[in-house]
Every structure is written in C-alpha cells, then in structure tokens.
Design an enzyme around this catalytic site. Structure first.
Site, mmCIF file in Angstrom:
data_model
loop_
_atom_site.group_PDB
_atom_site.id
_atom_site.type_symbol
_atom_site.label_atom_id
_atom_site.label_comp_id
_atom_site.label_asym_id
_atom_site.label_seq_id
_atom_site.Cartn_x
_atom_site.Cartn_y
_atom_site.Cartn_z
ATOM 1 N N CYS A 142 -23.734 49.559 43.467
ATOM 2 C CA CYS A 142 -23.417 48.886 42.384
ATOM 3 C C CYS A 142 -23.748 48.096 41.139
ATOM 4 O O CYS A 142 -24.500 48.436 40.288
ATOM 5 C CB CYS A 142 -22.613 47.755 43.458
ATOM 6 S SG CYS A 142 -21.234 47.374 41.836
ATOM 7 N N HIS A 235 -18.773 51.727 46.390
ATOM 8 C CA HIS A 235 -19.471 50.476 47.434
ATOM 9 C C HIS A 235 -19.523 51.430 48.760
ATOM 10 O O HIS A 235 -18.386 51.072 49.555
ATOM 11 C CB HIS A 235 -19.276 49.678 47.251
ATOM 12 C CG HIS A 235 -19.474 48.303 46.691
ATOM 13 N ND1 HIS A 235 -20.418 48.037 47.063
ATOM 14 C CD2 HIS A 235 -19.210 47.486 45.680
ATOM 15 C CE1 HIS A 235 -21.317 46.713 46.171
ATOM 16 N NE2 HIS A 235 -19.502 46.374 45.728
ATOM 17 N N GLU A 237 -20.598 52.033 51.180
ATOM 18 C CA GLU A 237 -21.086 51.006 52.825
ATOM 19 C C GLU A 237 -19.323 49.843 53.203
ATOM 20 O O GLU A 237 -19.379 49.812 54.049
ATOM 21 C CB GLU A 237 -22.061 50.393 52.087
ATOM 22 C CG GLU A 237 -21.687 48.702 51.765
ATOM 23 C CD GLU A 237 -21.674 48.755 50.149
ATOM 24 O OE1 GLU A 237 -22.064 50.400 49.991
ATOM 25 O OE2 GLU A 237 -22.431 48.305 49.334
ATOM 26 N N ARG A 249 -9.095 37.173 48.581
ATOM 27 C CA ARG A 249 -9.761 36.149 48.235
ATOM 28 C C ARG A 249 -9.002 35.485 46.765
ATOM 29 O O ARG A 249 -9.138 34.022 46.671
ATOM 30 C CB ARG A 249 -10.923 36.114 48.349
ATOM 31 C CG ARG A 249 -11.974 35.012 47.573
ATOM 32 C CD ARG A 249 -12.924 35.947 47.213
ATOM 33 N NE ARG A 249 -12.881 36.646 46.250
ATOM 34 C CZ ARG A 249 -14.217 37.785 45.648
ATOM 35 N NH1 ARG A 249 -14.849 37.928 46.668
ATOM 36 N NH2 ARG A 249 -13.746 38.650 45.121
HETATM 37 C C1 LIG Z 1 -20.718 44.770 41.391
HETATM 38 C C2 LIG Z 1 -21.073 44.410 42.711
HETATM 39 O O1 LIG Z 1 -22.488 44.369 43.035
HETATM 40 S S1 LIG Z 1 -19.547 44.059 43.503
HETATM 41 C C3 LIG Z 1 -20.850 43.172 45.039
HETATM 42 C C4 LIG Z 1 -20.449 41.807 45.216
HETATM 43 N N1 LIG Z 1 -19.560 41.253 45.804
HETATM 44 C C5 LIG Z 1 -18.897 40.361 46.671
HETATM 45 O O2 LIG Z 1 -19.982 39.844 46.949
HETATM 46 C C6 LIG Z 1 -18.425 40.289 47.289
HETATM 47 C C7 LIG Z 1 -18.018 39.155 48.037
HETATM 48 N N2 LIG Z 1 -18.755 37.646 47.641
HETATM 49 C C8 LIG Z 1 -17.194 36.720 46.907
HETATM 50 O O3 LIG Z 1 -16.603 37.092 47.549
HETATM 51 C C9 LIG Z 1 -18.239 35.739 46.238
HETATM 52 O O4 LIG Z 1 -18.767 35.504 45.629
HETATM 53 C C10 LIG Z 1 -18.542 34.425 47.581
HETATM 54 C C11 LIG Z 1 -17.121 34.039 48.339
HETATM 55 C C12 LIG Z 1 -19.027 35.443 48.390
HETATM 56 C C13 LIG Z 1 -18.579 33.273 46.639
HETATM 57 O O5 LIG Z 1 -17.800 33.030 45.190
HETATM 58 P P1 LIG Z 1 -18.153 31.405 44.894
HETATM 59 O O6 LIG Z 1 -17.738 30.906 45.256
HETATM 60 O O7 LIG Z 1 -16.746 31.652 43.932
HETATM 61 O O8 LIG Z 1 -19.287 32.060 43.831
HETATM 62 P P2 LIG Z 1 -20.486 31.431 44.330
HETATM 63 O O9 LIG Z 1 -20.558 30.117 42.855
HETATM 64 O O10 LIG Z 1 -21.004 30.602 45.612
HETATM 65 O O11 LIG Z 1 -21.861 32.170 43.669
HETATM 66 C C14 LIG Z 1 -21.595 33.201 44.617
HETATM 67 C C15 LIG Z 1 -22.391 34.632 43.972
HETATM 68 O O12 LIG Z 1 -22.907 34.675 42.942
HETATM 69 C C16 LIG Z 1 -24.310 34.949 42.720
HETATM 70 N N3 LIG Z 1 -25.005 34.050 41.501
HETATM 71 C C17 LIG Z 1 -23.533 33.480 40.782
HETATM 72 N N4 LIG Z 1 -24.576 32.987 39.534
HETATM 73 C C18 LIG Z 1 -25.963 33.592 40.044
HETATM 74 C C19 LIG Z 1 -27.060 33.348 39.222
HETATM 75 N N5 LIG Z 1 -26.987 32.479 37.614
HETATM 76 N N6 LIG Z 1 -28.088 33.861 38.941
HETATM 77 C C20 LIG Z 1 -28.078 35.179 40.389
HETATM 78 N N7 LIG Z 1 -26.935 34.370 41.011
HETATM 79 C C21 LIG Z 1 -25.925 34.323 41.051
HETATM 80 C C22 LIG Z 1 -25.559 34.577 44.284
HETATM 81 O O13 LIG Z 1 -25.243 35.451 44.895
HETATM 82 C C23 LIG Z 1 -23.451 33.439 44.292
HETATM 83 O O14 LIG Z 1 -23.711 33.696 45.501
HETATM 84 P P3 LIG Z 1 -25.736 33.708 46.912
HETATM 85 O O15 LIG Z 1 -25.816 31.534 46.214
HETATM 86 O O16 LIG Z 1 -24.787 32.850 48.277
HETATM 87 O O17 LIG Z 1 -25.894 34.327 46.552
HETATM 88 N N1 LIG Z 2 -16.723 42.749 44.634
HETATM 89 C C1 LIG Z 2 -16.741 41.794 43.999
HETATM 90 C C2 LIG Z 2 -16.817 42.278 42.636
HETATM 91 C C3 LIG Z 2 -17.757 41.840 41.281
HETATM 92 O O1 LIG Z 2 -18.928 41.266 41.788
HETATM 93 C C4 LIG Z 2 -15.368 41.415 43.959
HETATM 94 O O2 LIG Z 2 -14.581 41.447 43.992
HETATM 95 O O3 LIG Z 2 -16.455 39.659 45.447
#
Ligand SMILES: CC(=O)SCCNC(=O)CCNC(=O)[C@H](O)C(C)(C)COP(=O)(O)OP(=O)(O)OC[C@H]1O[C@@H](n2cnc3c(N)ncnc32)[C@H](O)[C@@H]1OP(=O)(O)O
Ligand SMILES: N[C@@H](CCO)C(=O)O
Length: 305
Positions: A142, A235, A237, A249
C-alpha cells in the site's frame, strides 16, 4: 514447495509449460535448508493488528521463518505503547549490519502527505537503499508500495478524486511470472487509500512490470524483473472486518464517506461482509516466500540477529 520428479517424466514438460515449479533431482540434491529470516517494518498505527495479519500469512508455509519486527526509530508512535515496542520490536540500526532473506514494509495512513513530510522519510530512504544490497526480496504494501516506487524509480503518487475503498476484482496482466503461479484469472483484493501510483510512470520504466490490475482499483501488483522488489497496492492481508472497522470509524467521526464497494451483501452495512480474498492472500505470500525468498536466497547470510 517444488515437486521433484525424474527429468524424463513426460509430466515435467507439461507442468513446466504451465508455470508449475518442477525441480530436477540434481538441483534438489544441492538444496540446503535453514530457517528464513524475514523482517516486517511495521509503519501502521494499529501495529498489533497488522502483526497478526501478516504473521498469519507468513505462517501458512512449510518453511521455518524467524520473524523480526521493526519500527522506525525517528517516529514516536501515538497508538502503540512503548512497552509493546520495547518488548517485541527492534530498530533498523540494531540490524543494519546483518542481511535478511525477506523484508515486508507495511502501509501507513500518510498517503495524503508529501513523502518528504512523513517524519520517518529519511530513515525509510536509508532502509530502502540498504534493502537493495542486504535483502533477497522486499515486498512493499500500500503506502510503502507508493513510497518504494517513488524512491527507487521516481514513480509519482497521484491523488484520487474519491477514496479507493472496497473489495475489487483483479485480473492478471502477465502470463508467466512466478509470483502469479496458481492465481485465479479473476481474484479479489481489498483497497483502502486516497492516492494511487502513476501507471504512466510505471509503464515508461523498463525495469518495472505490471503483473495484475483492476478496472476499478487500478494497478495492483508491480515487480522488478528479478522479483527482488515487489509492490502491492492493496491490502490482501486485511481481516474480514478491517474495511468495516475503517468505515464505522469514519462515520463515527462524522466524515462523508461512501460505503466500501463490493463488500457488504446488497450494500447493506447491517449485513456481514464475506471475506473473498483469503485464498489470494495466502497464495501471494506463499509464492513470494517460496520463489523470491527461499529459492533465491544464499544459504549463508551471516550471523543470526
Ligand atoms: C495507504 C495505506 O497504506 S492504508 C494503511 C493505513 N491504514 C491504517 O493505518 C488503518 C488504521 N489507522 C487508523 O484507523 C488511524 O490511523 C488511527 C485510528 C489508528 C489513528 O487515527 P488519528 O487519531 O486520526 O490520527 P493520529 O494523529 O493518531 O495519526 C495516525 C497515524 O498517522 C501517522 N502519521 C500522521 N502524521 C504523520 C507524519 N507527519 N509522519 C509520519 N507518520 C504520521 C502515524 O502512523 C500515526 O500513528 P502512530 O503515531 O501511532 O504511528
Ligand atoms: N486504510 C486507511 C486509509 C489510508 O490511510 C484508513 O482508512 O485508515
């Protein structure tokens, strides 16, 4: 695993023509076996969920695998406890003097940021560079696929008018690539992202080939010719309820988000979504582990970690 049959058995020619892995006796005789060393660079905020999802797929193999979990040292994780990271994770500097058979780099919810605004970008670039010489094959998932294609090949990341969200049918774009062995002609994969990779940039690059794609979700599998770098934009996985969890969410946050496509029966979010991508996910990881990691990696990769 390969089948070992006599060189002169007629089935050998038939199966080889069908892209089935047949090993001759002399090659089999020389194979040494040891556990594989695979690292997962986990960039997801939901680290424990992702660990479980990837380990489930890596574990579905007859090979013994030593797994090393890595997290970026230049990022302070908000959603994963320091205790969890301290107990189970290492950082790149702790393993950079070793070699790996395989590396998986996960997705991350940062695809709407410029790569350079991701706070672990410099560290990730260093890991990407290191992986070219110290890892037999790297699978990028991803956002990591977008980041790897950009870093290694200058492929641009493009914003989508609406989130690519759902479970989409895919078809093969290549007939004879080992990663695709045993794939159905149509298979399903979840996608969940706001950005895409530029197909034009991939097609213009002679080092890359598109292996599978989807009419609705675009390019899915991309590889270098030798399979040392594999890019997976979806994804596979994900758990059956991962998209539901993301959808619920976002609705709870008051976001204007469309239902994941082709996911809920009759598009009714009250009904249970069936997981229709498990067989594909297992085959993708089994093929990667077998053909690009196990069969290619040298027996001696140096001291254990
Ligand atoms: C395109 C893809 O690869 S899709 C795969 C990603 N999908 C997912 O992660 C799905 C699950 N994630 C989520 O649902 C959400 O991220 C949550 C619920 C865990 C948290 O969301 P929120 O509270 O809105 O955002 P939050 O401010 O905590 O930041 C979320 C994450 O963004 C990332 N992030 C945000 N800004 C930055 C930045 N500037 N640099 C690096 N990472 C960042 C971090 O990974 C951070 O989480 P972490 O510190 O635990 O690693
Ligand atoms: N899979 C992610 C989107 C990409 O950041 C989510 O909906 O949390």
């Amino acid at each position: 695993m390969p089948i070992k049959i006599p060189d002169s058995l007629p089935a050998k020619e038939v199966l080889s023509g069908e892209n089935i892995f047949v090993m001759d006796e002399s090659q089999a005789f020389h194979q040494d076996i040891r556990p594989l060393r695979i690292a997962i660079l986990n960039l997801m905020p939901t680290k424990e969920t992702t660990e479980t999802q990837l380990l489930r797929l890596i574990g579905n193999s007859p090979l013994q695998v030593d797994v090393i979990l890595l997290h970026p040292s230049s990022h302070t994780s908000k959603n994963t406890s320091p205790e969890h990271l301290k107990s189970f994770y290492k950082t790149f500097d702790e393993i950079s003097d070793r070699r790996l058979d395989g590396l998986i780099v996960t997705g991350a919810p940062v695809e709407q940021l410029e790569f350079e605004d991701v706070n672990y970008w410099e560290e990730l670039k260093e890991i990407f560079e290191w992986s070219k010489h110290n890892v037999t094959s790297t699978m990028h998932i991803c956002w990591a696929a977008q980041a790897g294609l950009y870093h290694h090949f200058g492929v641009r990341k493009v914003s989508l008018p609406e989130k690519c969200f759902g479970v989409f049918p895919h078809t093969l774009s290549h007939n004879n690539f080992k990663l695709l062995r045993g794939f159905d002609e149509v298979f399903h994969v979840p996608h969940s992202r706001h950005t895409d990779v530029s197909r034009e940039d991939i097609e213009a690059n002679p080092d890359l080939q598109i292996l599978a794609e989807s009419e609705e979700a675009g390019v899915y599998l991309v590889s270098t010719h030798d399979g040392r770098q594999i890019f997976v934009t979806g994804h596979s996985e994900y758990d059956p309820f991962s998209l539901k969890w993301e959808y619920d969410r976002d609705i709870a946050k008051g976001m204007d988000i469309a239902l994941p496509k082709h996911y809920y029966p009759k598009d009714d979010p009250q009904r249970t979504p069936p997981a229709v991508w498990r067989a594909h996910a297992n085959l993708l990881f089994a093929n990667w582990l077998n053909y690009y990691v196990y069969q290619e990696t040298p027996y001696d990769i140096g001291p254990i970690i």
